[in-house]
Design a protein around this motif. Structure first.
Motif, PDB file in Angstrom:
ATOM      1  N   ARG A 123      -3.410   0.180  -3.490  1.00  0.00           N
ATOM      2  CA  ARG A 123      -2.953  -1.150  -3.083  1.00  0.00           C
ATOM      3  C   ARG A 123      -2.168  -1.753  -4.239  1.00  0.00           C
ATOM      4  NH1 ARG A 123      -3.920  -2.079   2.538  1.00  0.00           N
ATOM      5  NH2 ARG A 123      -5.497  -0.507   3.025  1.00  0.00           N
TER       6      ARG A 123
ATOM      7  N   THR B 254      -2.930  -4.912   3.917  1.00  0.00           N
ATOM      8  CA  THR B 254      -1.483  -4.695   4.010  1.00  0.00           C
ATOM      9  C   THR B 254      -1.052  -4.646   5.469  1.00  0.00           C
ATOM     10  OG1 THR B 254      -1.557  -3.346   2.003  1.00  0.00           O
ATOM     11  CG2 THR B 254       0.421  -3.157   3.368  1.00  0.00           C
TER      12      THR B 254
ATOM     13  N   ALA C 288       0.826  -1.205   0.000  1.00  0.00           N
ATOM     14  CA  ALA C 288       0.000   0.000   0.000  1.00  0.00           C
ATOM     15  C   ALA C 288       0.858   1.253   0.000  1.00  0.00           C
ATOM     16  CB  ALA C 288      -0.927   0.014   1.219  1.00  0.00           C
TER      17      ALA C 288
END
Length: 509
Positions: free
Chosen positions: A371, A444, A241
């Motif tokens: 992402r 993440t 991310a």
């Protein structure tokens, strides 16, 4: 029936299931030295003390407003780390310290539990004690930092992500230390309080403390909800991310919309133009070069996502969503778990209160989160975003792009080793022998990508959270059953990891 009695019944059933599974393993010729007696003693110790003693510390932890994204909560960040070090000392851990990241001086709590066996393997346990903001607080059914139990669940901000799982891990360690004469393996534990803002400075911190943190394996109590109610989830990979703040300005003050309309650029419209340019009509990301490093999915991966055990309709219903949307040539699960995504996660401009205010706002702002997937470089992606924003920005406004601390790389976990098998085993026993669902996620956890590269150690997530936990949302919750499963799993883990490590080491000879 009192929840304490329910918890005890759950633990009795879990212990019985563990013995049945262990018996089956022995009949199949498995290693019998898996800590059965020690595990039973630790389970008994904590079970006898949960209602009267241990649980109250959980409520104390949940009361700390450790919102790492809020400047007003920095004293609470220090407080929660101090809470952790005090807890380490109280349960009998050694080498207790508060460490700090090199640049920003973010605090981390560290401690050890050492084995007297010179050849003992070492595991690094990780978790985080910071939480997300509570907005909108009006949507909560109770005060976010005044934990309560309702219908078999704890309700509080951070109870599922990640204070509840961390607390379960600590209770497991406390039970083992109280009942064992010697640690079965070396345990190091590191708790941070800035994960929710992307763990800024964590890679530099691990690099600086590489010798202190050196380990054979690492396990994170921070994880993601299982896709199934009937089995735990075992994560095999995560996205990375990055995030940025886009600021657009056209003037210094509010301008009367009637007098000055048509004279200057409206920054809200300018920002809308920029944000609209980030995606093409087919749902793909329109930033030039963005997909250059993205690997194409192979047939095996497409089959994996096609066989994801949760119907898409379930997720859409849980969100109250109108419909699924995204890249045209990929399925929803492929987009969710294997393709990079870009989202506007916040935006503001002008007057949004009750009534109408006829002004041209002087500025407009948006926060963008991306992402990323394996092979994509976080800094390169941010470079591409910044370049694109400046190229498409309308005239007559000043535009800036500020990189936010949220930054983590995508990671694929080793699914063929001692750690994977040990975690798989404890997760299966937590659900009466049902094997965990193996899956990739779009979330993440920055440390998950840092440990393999900086410490050269396998890492796995050991999480028993549920899809209904409302992580990051109002009314976040964590089931009492999930808490007890977490404690049980971490009590068993040192023994199962030692057993699997020895088995894999023997196989390699």
């Amino acid at each position: 029936m009192a929840w304490g009695l329910l918890a005890k019944l759950f633990l009795l059933a879990a212990t019985a299931a563990s013995l049945v599974i262990g018996s089956a393993a022995r009949e199949a010729g498995g290693d019998v030295d898996s800590g059965g007696v020690e595990i039973a003693a630790a389970l008994k110790w904590y079970r006898e003390r949960w209602d009267e003693d241990l649980e109250k510390d959980l409520f104390e932890l949940l009361a700390i407003r450790s919102i790492s994204g809020s400047p007003d909560c920095m004293a609470d960040i220090e407080r929660v780390v101090n809470w952790a070090t005090a807890k380490f000392k109280a349960i009998g851990m050694t080498n207790v310290n508060i460490l700090r990241t090199p640049a920003d001086q973010h605090p981390l709590a560290y401690a050890e539990w050492r084995s007297s066996d010179a050849d003992a393997l070492t595991v690094l346990l990780y978790g985080h004690l910071d939480v997300q903001p509570v907005d909108p607080e009006s949507s909560w059914d109770s005060a976010p930092f005044e934990a309560r139990i309702h219908e078999g669940k704890y309700f509080a901000r951070g109870v599922s992500d990640d204070k509840g799982p961390v607390f379960g891990m600590l209770v497991a360690l406390q039970s083992l230390i109280a009942t064992l004469g010697n640690a079965p393996i070396n345990v190091k534990i590191l708790l941070e309080a800035h994960e929710e803002i992307g763990s800024p400075g964590m890679r530099e911190f691990v690099r600086e403390h590489r010798e202190l943190l050196r380990c054979d394996y690492a396990i994170s109590a921070d994880g993601v909800p299982s896709p199934s109610d009937e089995a735990a989830g075992l994560v095999t990979g995560m996205k990375g991310a990055v995030a940025a703040f886009i600021d657009v300005k056209s003037s210094q003050v509010d301008a009367h919309a009637g007098i000055y309309g048509g004279l200057i650029m409206n920054p809200a419209l300018a920002l809308s133009t920029i944000l609209a340019s980030l995606h093409a009509h087919d749902g793909s990301i329109a930033i030039p070069g963005f997909y250059d490093d993205v690997r194409a999915l192979d047939e095996a991966e497409r089959k994996e996502y096609a066989n994801y055990p949760v119907p898409l309709e379930n997720d859409l219903a849980a969100l109250g969503a109108v419909a699924a949307f995204g890249e045209k040539y990929f399925t929803p699960r492929e987009r969710q778990f294997a393709r990079p995504t870009l989202d506007v996660v916040g935006m503001s401009s002008g007057y949004t209160g009750v009534g109408f205010k006829a002004v041209l706002p002087p500025s407009a702002h948006a926060k963008v989160g991306i992402r990323i997937v394996p092979n994509q470089d976080p800094d390169k992606v941010l470079d591409q975003l910044e370049r694109h924003v400046h190229q498409v920005a309308p005239c007559c406004v000043n535009v800036s792009v500020t990189r936010l601390p949220m930054k983590g790389e995508a990671v694929t976990f080793n699914s063929d080793g001692a750690l994977f098998q040990a975690v798989r085993r404890v997760l299966a026993e937590a659900f009466r022998g049902n094997l965990p669902v193996e899956f990739k996620v779009g979330g993440t956890i920055p440390i998950a990508a840092i440990i393999p590269t900086e410490l050269n150690a396998d890492v796995q997530l050991l999480s028993l959270t549920s899809p209904t936990d409302a992580i990051h949302a109002p009314n976040e919750n964590f089931a009492l059953d999930s808490m007890h499963r977490t404690i049980e799993a971490f009590i068993k883990l040192p023994f199962y990891l030692r057993q699997e490590h020895n088995r894999y080491s023997h196989d390699e000879l």
